[in-house]
Scaffold this motif. Structure first.
Motif, mmCIF file in Angstrom:
data_model
loop_
_atom_site.group_PDB
_atom_site.id
_atom_site.type_symbol
_atom_site.label_atom_id
_atom_site.label_comp_id
_atom_site.label_asym_id
_atom_site.label_seq_id
_atom_site.Cartn_x
_atom_site.Cartn_y
_atom_site.Cartn_z
ATOM 1 N N TYR A 637 0.974 -0.824 -0.193
ATOM 2 C CA TYR A 637 -0.604 -0.337 0.070
ATOM 3 C C TYR A 637 0.969 1.255 0.053
ATOM 4 O O TYR A 637 0.404 2.006 -0.484
ATOM 5 C CB TYR A 637 -1.302 -0.009 1.232
ATOM 6 N N GLY A 638 2.031 1.748 1.079
ATOM 7 C CA GLY A 638 2.809 2.287 0.779
ATOM 8 C C GLY A 638 3.057 2.937 -0.539
ATOM 9 O O GLY A 638 3.053 3.603 -1.122
ATOM 10 N N VAL A 639 3.661 1.659 -1.122
ATOM 11 C CA VAL A 639 4.649 2.022 -3.315
ATOM 12 C C VAL A 639 3.543 2.399 -3.458
ATOM 13 O O VAL A 639 3.161 2.812 -3.689
ATOM 14 C CB VAL A 639 5.015 0.152 -3.135
ATOM 15 N N ALA A 640 1.950 1.932 -3.386
ATOM 16 C CA ALA A 640 0.647 2.754 -4.424
ATOM 17 C C ALA A 640 0.928 3.895 -4.114
ATOM 18 O O ALA A 640 0.928 4.730 -5.084
ATOM 19 C CB ALA A 640 -0.608 1.854 -3.967
ATOM 20 N N GLY A 641 1.087 4.437 -2.572
ATOM 21 C CA GLY A 641 1.299 5.979 -2.415
ATOM 22 C C GLY A 641 2.264 6.619 -3.024
ATOM 23 O O GLY A 641 2.434 7.670 -3.973
ATOM 24 N N LEU A 642 3.735 5.526 -3.297
ATOM 25 C CA LEU A 642 4.619 6.433 -3.717
ATOM 26 C C LEU A 642 4.056 6.790 -5.367
ATOM 27 O O LEU A 642 4.411 7.558 -5.916
ATOM 28 C CB LEU A 642 6.120 5.615 -3.193
ATOM 29 N N PHE A 643 3.162 5.603 -5.696
ATOM 30 C CA PHE A 643 2.985 6.134 -7.193
ATOM 31 C C PHE A 643 2.358 6.904 -7.412
ATOM 32 O O PHE A 643 2.045 7.793 -8.564
ATOM 33 C CB PHE A 643 2.301 4.485 -7.708
ATOM 34 N N LEU A 644 0.935 6.874 -6.652
ATOM 35 C CA LEU A 644 0.332 8.029 -6.339
ATOM 36 C C LEU A 644 1.049 9.363 -6.526
ATOM 37 O O LEU A 644 1.021 10.151 -7.397
ATOM 38 C CB LEU A 644 -0.513 8.148 -5.721
ATOM 39 N N LEU A 645 2.234 9.621 -5.913
ATOM 40 C CA LEU A 645 2.800 10.516 -5.608
ATOM 41 C C LEU A 645 3.455 10.470 -6.900
ATOM 42 O O LEU A 645 3.853 12.177 -7.738
ATOM 43 C CB LEU A 645 3.866 10.700 -4.344
ATOM 44 N N HIS A 646 3.820 9.380 -7.523
ATOM 45 C CA HIS A 646 4.488 10.341 -9.050
ATOM 46 C C HIS A 646 4.041 10.628 -9.620
ATOM 47 O O HIS A 646 4.910 10.314 -10.929
ATOM 48 C CB HIS A 646 5.282 8.799 -8.646
ATOM 49 N N GLY A 647 2.574 10.877 -10.008
ATOM 50 C CA GLY A 647 1.956 11.115 -10.905
ATOM 51 C C GLY A 647 1.841 10.206 -12.014
ATOM 52 O O GLY A 647 1.342 9.594 -13.606
ATOM 53 N N ALA A 648 1.613 8.679 -11.122
ATOM 54 C CA ALA A 648 0.637 7.193 -12.180
ATOM 55 C C ALA A 648 -0.175 6.932 -11.383
ATOM 56 O O ALA A 648 -0.228 5.926 -10.411
ATOM 57 C CB ALA A 648 2.186 6.898 -11.537
ATOM 58 N N PRO A 649 -1.774 7.871 -11.116
ATOM 59 C CA PRO A 649 -1.797 7.084 -10.801
ATOM 60 C C PRO A 649 -2.573 5.596 -10.896
ATOM 61 O O PRO A 649 -3.938 4.615 -10.315
ATOM 62 C CB PRO A 649 -3.768 8.191 -11.026
ATOM 63 N N ASP A 650 -3.088 5.159 -12.437
ATOM 64 C CA ASP A 650 -3.114 4.004 -12.927
ATOM 65 C C ASP A 650 -2.519 3.340 -12.022
ATOM 66 O O ASP A 650 -3.293 2.118 -12.031
ATOM 67 C CB ASP A 650 -3.083 4.188 -14.301
ATOM 68 N N LEU A 651 -1.130 3.370 -12.103
ATOM 69 C CA LEU A 651 -0.458 2.358 -11.083
ATOM 70 C C LEU A 651 -1.075 2.183 -9.841
ATOM 71 O O LEU A 651 -0.407 1.257 -9.222
ATOM 72 C CB LEU A 651 0.840 2.801 -11.273
ATOM 73 N N ALA A 652 -1.062 3.032 -9.162
ATOM 74 C CA ALA A 652 -1.379 3.050 -7.705
ATOM 75 C C ALA A 652 -2.777 2.470 -7.493
ATOM 76 O O ALA A 652 -3.115 1.368 -6.391
ATOM 77 C CB ALA A 652 -1.393 4.704 -7.379
ATOM 78 N N LEU A 653 -3.533 2.452 -8.757
ATOM 79 C CA LEU A 653 -4.888 1.976 -8.379
ATOM 80 C C LEU A 653 -4.932 0.053 -8.351
ATOM 81 O O LEU A 653 -5.188 -0.485 -7.788
ATOM 82 C CB LEU A 653 -6.294 2.439 -9.064
ATOM 83 N N ALA A 654 -4.178 0.295 -9.346
ATOM 84 C CA ALA A 654 -3.702 -1.289 -10.180
ATOM 85 C C ALA A 654 -3.457 -1.853 -8.728
ATOM 86 O O ALA A 654 -3.150 -3.158 -8.122
ATOM 87 C CB ALA A 654 -2.913 -1.453 -11.415
ATOM 88 N N GLN A 655 -2.319 -1.272 -7.654
ATOM 89 C CA GLN A 655 -1.320 -1.601 -6.850
ATOM 90 C C GLN A 655 -2.163 -1.842 -5.701
ATOM 91 O O GLN A 655 -2.265 -2.878 -4.771
ATOM 92 C CB GLN A 655 -0.167 -0.912 -6.872
ATOM 93 N N PHE A 656 -3.149 -0.864 -5.564
ATOM 94 C CA PHE A 656 -4.030 -0.698 -4.124
ATOM 95 C C PHE A 656 -4.814 -2.144 -4.488
ATOM 96 O O PHE A 656 -4.896 -3.016 -3.127
ATOM 97 C CB PHE A 656 -5.002 0.317 -4.269
ATOM 98 N N LEU A 657 -5.486 -1.891 -5.930
ATOM 99 C CA LEU A 657 -6.221 -3.296 -5.591
ATOM 100 C C LEU A 657 -5.461 -4.573 -5.720
ATOM 101 O O LEU A 657 -6.008 -5.766 -5.275
ATOM 102 C CB LEU A 657 -7.600 -3.449 -7.082
ATOM 103 N N VAL A 658 -3.958 -5.516 -6.300
ATOM 104 C CA VAL A 658 -3.573 -5.902 -6.141
ATOM 105 C C VAL A 658 -3.396 -6.771 -4.789
ATOM 106 O O VAL A 658 -3.617 -7.822 -5.308
ATOM 107 C CB VAL A 658 -2.833 -6.184 -6.769
ATOM 108 N N GLU A 659 -2.897 -5.603 -3.918
ATOM 109 C CA GLU A 659 -2.892 -5.508 -2.775
ATOM 110 C C GLU A 659 -3.524 -6.449 -2.129
ATOM 111 O O GLU A 659 -3.762 -7.163 -1.271
ATOM 112 C CB GLU A 659 -2.136 -4.591 -1.972
ATOM 113 N N SER A 660 -4.406 -5.576 -2.145
ATOM 114 C CA SER A 660 -6.139 -6.440 -1.652
ATOM 115 C C SER A 660 -6.016 -7.590 -1.786
ATOM 116 O O SER A 660 -6.873 -8.510 -0.817
ATOM 117 C CB SER A 660 -6.778 -5.326 -1.768
#
Lengths: 1012, 152
Positions: A637-660
């Motif tokens: 989840y933390g990495v997903a947050g980092l993705f979001l901050l980096h300007g990659a919302p698609d990645l963050a979304l996928a990461q959150f969902l995959v992680e869950s």
């Protein structure tokens, strides 16, 4: 040429079935193509003699210098004629000789003839190599037969290993030659040979290949061993054709490379050694075929010398001997076959008085053997004369036109003479051995008469006489090749009579001495028994092979210690050492652009980074599985947050969902595993080593990240993708890349996803459900009292909403973060929610849907969407924008890549469902008598309802349902506390099927559906 | 191009270090965790390598602000990588489960075959000595049977 080779291939493909159907008649069918080749090559003679070199070619893989190119020049024509002539005769002979397996043998022989023709006409090094190895393989198959005895198998293996190893060396030499010359055309290469140390090495490698193929000492051991093959095979492959391939290669390269001192040294020394030692060994053997085999080695040595020497006369002598040897040696082999057939043996110690009983056969053999011995007026005599001439009067050779190096000529001539004497002796010995009267041995028993075997023998023997008398024909035939080589002032011509010359003296002397040696042989033989064995190449071969095996075992023992951590340590250390040192070196030397980095991008990023690192650190120290899982989730989840901050919302979304989803599945599976991660029984030193390595790697990657991010100077290559994104009908560039620009990657990825999921589901036990007679059916039903009404109601309410959300994400992916992946993951999570509350017992959960069908259908849809554009002639995976009006919604703009995205959605959703449904019941413990009575087994309920899921993962401590999961693992067939259904022998199977059954106490029509 | 930032690099390095350390363990579950961490670290590395952060690469109406947008290509690659990592993680997990089911634990043990090879050196040496072709002798014994199978 191409047509002929293709005809050979086709015929050999057809022959096995002909052989099965018509038996012996297959041989007649097989004869057609070699006969046609013979006729064709005879018709080509006038053209080739006129200086014509017909060639055919088409491109194969030009980038690799691979082209199919055939060229028929003088040497190729000579070889083609020999191969097709001997091939035809051998096939005719085999019709009578062969006793079984007609289809296989004839097919292989025809295939061999075709490969041989290809070999001698190929004008590309690589093509030549292909045919070269084809002949090796056919030879292996023919020697092995059907692998009846160890001797057959060993001989075949030895022939294969020796010649293929030589072939590999040769291939290396070919590549080196081709690269340094810039062309792989043989004719061009020989016409304009490159020079240099590399070329010398390449030539040596090529010669090794040629020597192995032509059974030159010390690589000769396979040829006598190969005599276990049927006699026609020996006559064709191991006398007339295949072993000549090495000679042919030497002859092919000599005009270009004979001037190299290394070439001369190798060719003359190896040839001479084989000539003399082979002939010497031929005098020791008792098996007629082995006599001939060593004779062949000896003759091949002579041929290698003659062709390799690279002068006009020696080439003439070589060509004459080539033809002569093919005629007399295959004739003698066929004679041996006839002797074997007629008497049942070919051991000369048991043959007595055959000459009197079979005079015709004897006289034919005498003709052939006389030719071998070099007696006039036979063709062998012509060859011997020319050979003596070549070395008696030093002639200019290739690359050395003025001053022939006379230093070694005397030695060579002496060796040649000794070889000739011994050849006469073993020729006489062969005749004596096969046909003479031997007092003290019972006369042979003629088992049957074989007049039809004699015809091919007679043709070969008589041809030897005819061609000897008609020597101008040979002189003409040999001309095109020999004339390309430098000659003295007065070119030599093949003839029976040159006058009283020293050469004639040598020939006569050799004949006389040879006969005398044969007379004295018996005396000598007694003495010779005391001498040590001549080079035990056969033993040497096997000890080399044994040594190689032992070395392999030792190497394996040293390097393959069998420990995964050790292997990984080696791999990771390599990563650290090679790219790591490159990085360090670059940083020190200043090649790597390092700019002063900012400390952090934003405070939030730094904080999140600390959280991620803390979680990762805690994960390293974690001792419990569940703790580990949760910490891993935290990192994700933390990495997903980092993705979001980096300007990659698609990645963050996928990461959150995959992680869950990962979290849910892992926890479901964890119920079957011990809670503890296991103690680390490693030495402190090992642990220190690992930690050091890991830290060093971490430092390396950190530095690497800094360097690569500052090394970037050019703008992104995605610029064009961003600019043209509206053409895809999408505003979200990442989504456009996934479903349009790089859709092929995505397709591959979902396929991998599906395969991996199917594998996991199978490993987790899904296959049992699939195998049962029942259709896809919910395997568990949660007892009513365990269900949480509130949770159930909320989930029921939420489920459709989440599904709608997932579909929304799918469609909104074109202008917002989302898309097929995110949508599919949300849908999978929706199903997970349903599963966790209701298990499969909820009939509305899965409905009629089999997740495998959902996922497979998705893959099919994505594939169809990709292939769709092919229908109207576009490239696959092309996407077009479609606009149309819909009654209520108004104008709809749609990219066809949407269907692809729907496919992705279905695959991901299906995979998620599949994994959850596999992970759920897989952990279901064996039914246990619950205190409440006749309730079914529980699992998911336990987890969800439990305050402390952790406890449920400790089967040893809790005597709950999981205790029997433990039993499942350790002692199949014994389940604790299962009073009502104790069936020891089927405990394992029941573990799952129990889940599908209604509780045992509840009688019903469906009881024991799958169980009985 | 903005200069890189240390914090991101430290996170990547730390994740790699933790992942590698876990990968070197013998418990399969720890290997799984290590694998997960390595996946995260690699995805982050991909993003960082592409350059400094930016606005989401979404153009048109949904675009907020005028910040230069982040490079979309590594994002697409990382997205693919996330999904593949998911699939592999689950596969590893089922291997853990299977190992537990078959062996009673999820430890990676040394390969039995390799161990046997190392231990049986003595036995193999004697077996090699007894290999038939060694005892086959020389000369005629090797061709004791011709193609018809009849003894010479």
């Amino acid at each position: 040429m191409l047509v002929l080779i293709a005809a050979h291939a086709v015929l050999s493909a057809v022959l096995p079935s002909v052989g099965r159907r018509y038996g012996r008649a297959a041989w007649w069918v097989a004869t057609c193509v070699p006969l046609a080749t013979l006729v064709w090559s005879l018709t080509q003679i006038p053209g080739v003699l006129g200086g014509d070199t017909p060639d055919q070619h088409f491109s194969w893989a030009p980038v690799l210098h691979l082209e199919v190119r055939f060229r028929l020049d003088g040497l190729a024509l000579l070889m083609t004629s020999i191969v097709s002539l001997v091939g035809t005769l051998v096939l005719v002979y085999s019709h009578r000789y062969s006793s079984g397996g007609h289809g296989r043998e004839s097919a292989l022989l025809v295939a061999f003839a075709g490969a041989m023709i290809g070999l001698v006409t190929a004008d590309n090094l690589l093509l030549l190599y292909v045919f070269w190895e084809l002949t090796t393989i056919v030879s292996f198959l023919l020697i092995a037969g059907v692998g009846r005895t160890t001797a057959h198998r060993r001989a075949a293996e030895q022939a294969l290993v020796t010649t293929a190893a030589g072939g590999l060396a040769m291939l290396l030499g070919f590549v080196m030659l081709g690269e340094s010359a810039g062309t792989y055309r043989v004719s061009a290469l020989v016409a304009d040979p490159p020079r240099g140390g590399e070329v010398t090495a390449a030539v040596v490698l090529v010669l090794i290949g040629a020597f192995a193929k032509s059974a030159q000492m010390p690589l000769h051991a396979w040829l006598p061993a190969a005599m276990v093959a049927p006699t026609p095979v020996s006559a064709f492959l191991h006398a007339a054709a295949m072993v000549k391939a090495g000679v042919y290669l030497v002859g092919r390269f000599a005009p270009g490379f004979a001037g190299l001192p290394t070439w001369q040294t190798l060719v003359l020394s190896v040839g001479l050694l084989s000539l003399v030692a082979g002939a010497w060994q031929a005098l020791r053997e008792h098996d007629l075929k082995r006599v001939l085999a060593y004779g062949t080695i000896s003759e091949l040595g002579l041929l290698i010398m003659l062709f390799g020497h690279g002068g006009h006369t020696s080439a003439l002598a070589g060509e004459t001997m080539l033809l002569a040897h093919a005629l007399f040696k295959s004739g003698l082999f066929l004679t041996t076959g006839a002797v074997d057939r007629i008497t049942g043996t070919r051991d000369m110690r048991k043959l007595n008085g055959l000459g009197k009983r079979q005079p015709w056969l004897m006289w034919m053999a005498v003709l052939a053997a006389a030719s071998m011995a070099g007696a006039p007026p036979l063709i062998g005599f012509l060859g011997h004369e020319a050979a003596f001439e070549a070395f008696l009067h030093p002639e200019p050779i290739v690359g050395d036109p003025d001053a022939p190096a006379a230093g070694y000529q005397g030695w060579v001539l002496a060796g040649l003479f000794v070889g000739a004497v011994l050849t006469v002796a073993y020729s006489a010995r062969y005749l004596w051995g096969a046909f003479a009267d031997r007092p003290g041995v019972p006369p042979v028993h003629i088992r049957r008469r074989e007049p039809r075997l004699l015809a091919p023998v007679s043709v070969l023997a008589v041809l030897g006489v005819l061609l000897g008398v008609a020597y101008p024909v040979i002189d003409e035939l040999a001309g095109p090749y020999a004339d390309r080589l430098p000659s003295g002032p007065k070119p030599y011509h093949v003839a029976l009579w040159h006058g009283f010359t020293p050469v004639l003296g040598l020939s006569v002397l050799a004949l006389l001495l040879g006969l005398a040696f044969f007379r004295a042989n018996r005396v000598i033989r007694r003495q010779r028994r005391r001498l040590p064995l001549l080079p035990g190449a056969y033993e040497a071969y096997w000890s080399v092979l044994d040594g190689l095996n032992a070395f392999a075992v030792q190497l394996t023992r040293r390097t393959q210690v069998g420990s995964l951590p050790v292997y990984l340590t080696v791999i990771l250390s390599t990563v650290l050492l090679l790219p790591g040192s490159a990085l360090l070196f670059g940083a020190v030397s200043g090649d790597v652009p390092m700019r002063r980095p900012a400390l952090w991008e934003s405070p939030i990023q730094a904080t999140l980074g600390v959280v991620v690192l803390a979680a990762a650190g805690a994960l390293v120290a974690a001792r419990h599985r569940l703790t580990g899982v949760l910490l891993a989730g935290a990192v994700g989840y933390g990495v997903a947050g980092l993705f979001l901050l980096h300007g990659a919302p698609d990645l963050a979304l996928a990461q959150f969902l995959v992680e869950s989803l990962t979290l849910i599945i892992i926890v479901l599976v964890l119920r079957g595993l011990p809670a503890d991660l296991g103690t680390r029984h490693t030495l402190p030193r090992t642990r220190l080593l690992r930690a050091t390595l890991a830290l060093a790697l971490g430092t390396f990657f950190g530095l690497f990240a800094l360097v690569v991010s500052s090394a970037r100077t050019d703008p992104t290559i995605a610029r064009a993708m961003i600019e043209r994104v509206t053409e895809t009908g999408s505003y979200n560039v990442v989504n456009a890349i996934l479903v349009d620009y790089r859709a092929m990657d995505t397709f591959g990825e979902i396929a991998v996803l599906l395969v991996a999921a199917l594998g996991s589901a199978t490993l987790l036990g899904q296959h049992r459900l699939a195998d049962s007679d029942q259709p896809w059916r919910p395997p568990i039903e949660l007892p009513e009292h365990r269900k949480s009404l509130l949770l159930d109601a909320v989930v029921r309410l939420l489920f459709p909403c989440v599904l709608v959300l997932s579909v929304y994400l799918l469609f909104s992916g074109h202008w917002r973060p989302g898309g097929g992946f995110a949508g599919g993951l949300v849908a999978a999570l929706a199903f997970a929610l349903r599963y966790l509350t209701g298990g499969w017992g909820d009939p509305r959960f899965s409905g009629p849907l089999d997740p495998r069908i959902v996922a497979g259908g998705g893959l099919a849809l994505a594939g169809a969407a990709g292939l769709g554009p092919v229908v109207d002639g576009s490239e696959p995976l092309t996407s077009t924008l479609v606009q149309f009006d819909v009654a209520v919604l108004g104008k709809v703009k749609l990219a066809t890549s949407l269907f692809f995205d729907i496919g992705v959605y279905l695959v991901v959703a299906g995979v998620g469902m599949l994994l959850i449904s596999a992970a759920g019941p897989a952990r279901e413990p064996v039914g246990v008598q619950e205190p409440e009575g006749a309730s079914g087994p529980t699992g998911t309920g336990q987890l969800v309802g439990s305050e402390e899921p952790h406890a449920s993962a400790e089967p040893r401590e809790s005597p709950g349902p999981h205790a029997s999961a433990e039993a499942y693992g350790h002692e199949p067939g014994r389940s604790y506390g299962n009073g009502s259904e104790h069936r020891p022998e089927r405990g394992r199977e029941q573990a799952h099927e129990r889940g599908q059954e209604p509780p045992p106490a509840e009688p019903g029509p469906s009881t024991g559906g799958a169980d009985q | 191009m903005n200069p890189p930032d240390v914090a991101a690099a430290v996170v990547v390095g730390g994740l790699f270090a933790a992942g590698c350390y876990l990968l070197l363990q013998r418990t399969l579950m720890r290997l799984l965790f290590g694998f997960l961490l390595l996946g995260h670290a690699t995805n982050l590395l991909l993003l960082i390598a592409a350059g400094s952060p930016g606005a989401p690469p979404i153009i048109g109406a949904a675009r907020i602000g005028d910040e230069p947008s982040a490079d979309p290509l590594p994002q697409a690659m990382a997205l693919t990588a996330i999904v593949i990592t998911f699939a592999l993680t689950i596969f590893l997990l089922s291997l853990v489960y299977r190992s537990r089911q078959l062996h009673g634990n999820d430890e990676v043990r040394d390969d039995a075959e390799d161990r046997r090879l190392a231990e049986n050196q003595q036995r193999e040496a004697s077996a090699a000595a007894a290999d038939p072709h060694r005892t086959n002798g020389s000369g005629q014994a090797r061709t004791a049977a011709d193609e018809g199978g009849n003894t010479l």
